[in-house]
Design a protein around this motif. Structure first.
Motif, short mmCIF file in Angstrom:
data_model
loop_
_atom_site.label_atom_id
_atom_site.label_comp_id
_atom_site.label_asym_id
_atom_site.label_seq_id
_atom_site.Cartn_x
_atom_site.Cartn_y
_atom_site.Cartn_z
N PHE A 196 1.08 -1.19 -0.05
CA PHE A 196 -0.16 0.05 0.20
C PHE A 196 0.78 1.26 -0.01
N SER A 197 0.51 2.35 -0.45
CA SER A 197 1.20 3.66 -0.36
C SER A 197 1.13 4.18 0.82
N ASP A 198 -0.02 3.99 1.72
CA ASP A 198 -0.36 4.45 3.05
C ASP A 198 -1.48 3.75 3.88
N ILE A 199 -1.47 3.64 4.94
CA ILE A 199 -2.53 2.97 5.78
C ILE A 199 -2.54 3.50 7.26
N ALA A 200 -3.68 3.37 7.80
CA ALA A 200 -3.82 3.97 9.13
C ALA A 200 -4.93 3.36 9.87
N VAL A 201 -5.07 3.01 10.90
CA VAL A 201 -6.05 2.57 11.78
C VAL A 201 -6.70 3.46 12.57
N PHE A 202 -8.04 3.68 12.74
CA PHE A 202 -8.57 4.66 13.61
C PHE A 202 -10.02 3.97 14.31
N GLY A 203 -10.00 4.64 15.40
CA GLY A 203 -11.04 4.13 16.43
C GLY A 203 -10.32 3.51 17.70
N ASP A 204 -10.77 2.45 18.06
CA ASP A 204 -10.24 1.58 19.16
C ASP A 204 -9.31 0.58 18.66
N THR A 205 -8.03 1.12 19.03
CA THR A 205 -6.72 0.36 18.68
C THR A 205 -6.22 -0.43 19.73
N ASN A 206 -6.96 -0.76 20.68
CA ASN A 206 -6.60 -1.62 21.82
C ASN A 206 -6.58 -2.91 21.60
N LEU A 207 -5.36 -3.68 21.33
CA LEU A 207 -5.49 -4.96 20.91
C LEU A 207 -5.78 -5.95 21.90
N GLU A 208 -5.74 -5.59 23.01
CA GLU A 208 -6.20 -6.56 24.17
C GLU A 208 -7.69 -6.85 24.69
N LEU A 209 -8.28 -5.80 24.09
CA LEU A 209 -9.83 -5.63 24.97
C LEU A 209 -10.55 -6.75 24.25
N PRO A 210 -11.45 -7.54 25.14
CA PRO A 210 -12.32 -8.52 24.32
C PRO A 210 -13.56 -7.81 23.51
N SER A 211 -14.23 -8.42 22.61
CA SER A 211 -15.16 -7.66 21.91
C SER A 211 -16.27 -7.01 22.81
N PHE A 212 -16.67 -7.49 23.77
CA PHE A 212 -17.67 -6.80 24.54
C PHE A 212 -17.24 -5.58 25.28
N LEU A 213 -16.04 -5.47 25.35
CA LEU A 213 -15.35 -4.14 26.11
C LEU A 213 -14.72 -3.24 24.94
N SER A 214 -14.70 -3.46 23.69
CA SER A 214 -14.27 -2.73 22.82
C SER A 214 -15.20 -2.11 21.78
N ASN A 215 -14.70 -0.90 21.22
CA ASN A 215 -15.32 -0.10 20.06
C ASN A 215 -15.10 -0.58 19.01
N ARG A 216 -15.80 -0.03 17.97
CA ARG A 216 -15.35 -0.30 16.52
C ARG A 216 -14.18 0.50 16.01
N SER A 217 -13.50 0.01 15.16
CA SER A 217 -12.40 0.70 14.43
C SER A 217 -12.57 0.45 12.89
N ALA A 218 -11.74 1.42 12.03
CA ALA A 218 -11.78 1.38 10.67
C ALA A 218 -10.30 1.41 10.18
N VAL A 219 -10.12 1.01 9.24
CA VAL A 219 -8.95 0.99 8.51
C VAL A 219 -9.06 1.73 6.91
#
Length: 292
Positions: free
Chosen positions: A152-175
């Motif tokens: 890719f020429s560039d890429i970024a992740v936005f939103g909840d980037t905490n990789l350790e949280l389970p699904s029921f404690l995390s918010n959505r993210s976007a790439v």
């Protein structure tokens, strides 16, 4: 059975206490409670999602669709009469288990315009936004390696980037993925391929042992800079997909999860193992000779 229930509640209490006391949870709570002052859309921002998060705290489909339809200045270059449409979209999941790759093939068709390549600079950016469900995440460090390798020429992740949280404690993210494209290529039928590695979060317990996570179709925009010194130096073109052939546009990932019926047994075994380990550590520390 009451004893197992008490043990399970005790383990849940310890997990809750550790989350409350951790700095990650407090920072997450602060980010949710703190207001975000709305800012006007700025085409200077490198990423569209950065402009979105300047106005909104979390990713919600209604807010995002409003942002894309009302605030992104499509047709900002009046001199260009150019329509970019998608003819085919093919999506597949590669791999098994909790670490998989989303493969996307986009086939484009255009209405040729003589002024298009004359007014634009040497390259355009094809911007693909993947809105991820709360059950999966993308690793920013892994994605940066793909940029270094030229995927890719560039890429970024936005939103909840905490990789350790389970699904029921995390918010959505976007790439948001950027691909450099030659403007001359966009005037002909073009194929664009990409693969995005994703990872599953810990899922809540259920009766089947699997959680079904559904992905929607990605959002796509083309941004080009102009050669002339116009008031707006960026032209945004929305990729129309109303009449496109969609193959697997809404893919489903069945992620392994714990079985609810096994929760009592697992909790009891975990508690006993932790208790025996604690006793062993205490006994070893009492009888360990001290060296001065």
């Amino acid at each position: 059975m009451p004893t197992w229930r008490c043990i399970q509640l005790f383990i849940y209490f310890l997990a809750w206490a550790s989350l409350i006391c951790s700095p990650t949870s407090s920072s997450l709570a602060d980010s949710i409670s703190s207001p975000v002052h709305a800012k006007p859309f700025s085409p200077v921002n490198k990423f569209l999602m950065q402009s979105y998060y300047d106005r909104y705290i979390n990713l919600h489909d209604l807010d995002f669709e409003k942002f894309m339809s009302q605030e992104v200045p499509y047709g900002s270059c009046d001199n260009l009469n150019f329509v970019l449409r998608m003819s085919d979209l093919k999506r597949t999941l590669i791999g098994e288990g909790s670490h998989r790759t989303v493969s996307t093939l986009i086939q484009l068709k255009t209405q040729p315009s003589k002024s298009f390549s004359e007014l634009l600079s040497n390259s355009c950016k094809f911007m693909i936004i993947e809105r991820l469900p709360s059950g999966v995440f993308a690793d920013p460090f892994e994605l940066q390696h793909l940029v270094q390798r030229g995927k890719f020429s560039d890429i970024a992740v936005f939103g909840d980037t905490n990789l350790e949280l389970p699904s029921f404690l995390s918010n959505r993210s976007a790439v948001e993925i950027h691909l450099l494209v030659d403007p001359n290529i966009l005037q002909e039928p073009t194929d664009i391929n990409m693969e995005l590695p994703l990872h599953a979060r810990y899922q809540p317990l259920n009766g089947s042992g699997y959680s079904a996570i559904e992905f929607g179709a990605p959002d796509m925009v083309v941004r080009c800079s102009t050669k002339e010194k116009m008031e707006n130096h960026n032209c945004f073109f929305k990729l129309e997909k109303d009449d496109a052939n969609l193959y697997g546009a809404h893919i489903v990932w069945r992620i392994p999860s714990g079985i609810k019926a096994h929760a009592g047994l697992v909790s009891a075994v975990t508690f006993i193992a932790a208790l025996l380990s604690t006793i062993a550590i205490v006994v070893a520390s009492l009888y360990q000779p001290w060296c001065f």
